[in-house]
Design a protein around this motif. Structure first.
Motif, short mmCIF file in Angstrom:
data_model
loop_
_atom_site.label_atom_id
_atom_site.label_comp_id
_atom_site.label_asym_id
_atom_site.label_seq_id
_atom_site.Cartn_x
_atom_site.Cartn_y
_atom_site.Cartn_z
N TYR A 48 0.86 -1.19 0.00
CA TYR A 48 0.00 0.00 0.00
C TYR A 48 0.89 1.23 0.00
O TYR A 48 1.82 1.34 0.80
N LEU B 285 -6.38 -1.41 3.56
CA LEU B 285 -6.00 -1.28 4.97
C LEU B 285 -7.23 -1.39 5.87
O LEU B 285 -7.24 -2.15 6.84
N TYR B 286 -8.25 -0.63 5.55
CA TYR B 286 -9.46 -0.58 6.38
C TYR B 286 -10.09 -1.97 6.56
O TYR B 286 -10.42 -2.36 7.67
N ARG C 54 -3.38 4.83 -2.77
CA ARG C 54 -4.42 5.77 -2.37
C ARG C 54 -4.34 6.98 -3.30
O ARG C 54 -3.33 7.70 -3.33
N SER D 81 -8.42 3.79 0.85
CA SER D 81 -7.50 2.89 1.56
C SER D 81 -8.21 1.64 2.06
O SER D 81 -7.96 1.14 3.15
N ASP E 5 -7.00 2.92 -4.96
CA ASP E 5 -7.73 2.64 -3.72
C ASP E 5 -8.01 3.96 -3.00
O ASP E 5 -7.32 4.32 -2.04
N TYR F 70 -1.48 -1.26 -4.08
CA TYR F 70 -2.70 -0.51 -3.82
C TYR F 70 -2.27 0.92 -3.55
O TYR F 70 -1.46 1.17 -2.65
N GLU G 242 -3.70 3.59 8.75
CA GLU G 242 -2.87 4.35 7.82
C GLU G 242 -1.65 4.93 8.53
O GLU G 242 -0.66 5.26 7.89
N HIS H 171 2.17 -1.66 6.10
CA HIS H 171 1.55 -1.46 4.79
C HIS H 171 2.08 -2.40 3.72
O HIS H 171 1.75 -2.27 2.55
N ASN I 119 0.49 5.57 -0.18
CA ASN I 119 -0.38 6.74 -0.19
C ASN I 119 0.06 7.65 -1.33
O ASN I 119 1.04 8.37 -1.22
#
Length: 182
Positions: free
Chosen positions: A68, A132-133, A103, A129, A126, A101, A139, A145, A70
């Motif tokens: 993941y 993650l959620y 964000r 997020s 995503d 993924y 986050e 991540h 951001n």
């Protein structure tokens, strides 16, 4: 137990991941052990793309390294350069899909950056997020991540190998072992 050896490795690696002493080591061990063996929930309906027109969906029955990033954070976007290098090393170890993924509200904001740095891997957009959620990961815990998922979608290893040679070595070792049927 199928994951006994992996859990021991992950627990030992938690020292590397968190660089902790005393009570912090115990907290790190608790966090890692909370996720190892947990079935990952993958979000539905996300846009999957790359910087070119060719899209290949990841297989559903192989090892997956979930990453993941951001994409709304400038400093976080620099991880793509590091992940290009790491992905090449990790995929060399065995049959593993690296699934990104990102964000971002849409791909238009990040694709120009990814083209500039020659990032050639596909990714999911995503915006909330969800990866993650849906899996109970904050986050605010960037070390969590990145996680390795087996063919049954269970977490095998958790932690970021970026700027952490020991964690990268542990990922390579687990990918090699699991791709050999171990």
């Amino acid at each position: 137990m199928k994951y006994a050896g992996v859990i021991v490795g992950v627990l030992l690696s938690s020292v590397f991941v968190f660089s902790c002493k005393g009570d912090l080591e115990n907290q790190a061990r608790d966090v890692v052990s909370h996720y190892v063996g947990k079935t990952v929930v993958f979000p539905d309906g996300l846009q999957y793309r790359n910087v070119s027109d060719t899209i290949c969906l990841p297989s559903q029955n192989r090892l997956k390294l979930i990453v993941y990033i951001n994409g709304e954070c400038g400093a976080c976007m620099e991880q793509f350069v590091q992940w290009s290098r790491i992905t090449e090393q990790i995929t060399h170890e065995g049959a593993v899909d690296v699934v990104f993924y990102v964000r971002a509200m849409d791909s238009y904001a990040i694709v120009p950056h990814l083209r500039r740095i020659n990032f050639e891997y596909s990714f999911y957009i995503d915006p909330k997020s969800d990866i993650l959620y849906l899996n109970g990961i904050s986050e605010k815990q960037p070390l969590l991540h990145t996680f390795l998922v087996d063919g049954d979608n269970r977490m095998v290893l958790v932690g970021s190998p970026i700027d952490n040679a020991q964690m990268l070595a542990l990922y390579k070792q687990q990918i090699h072992r699991l791709s050999q049927g171990g």
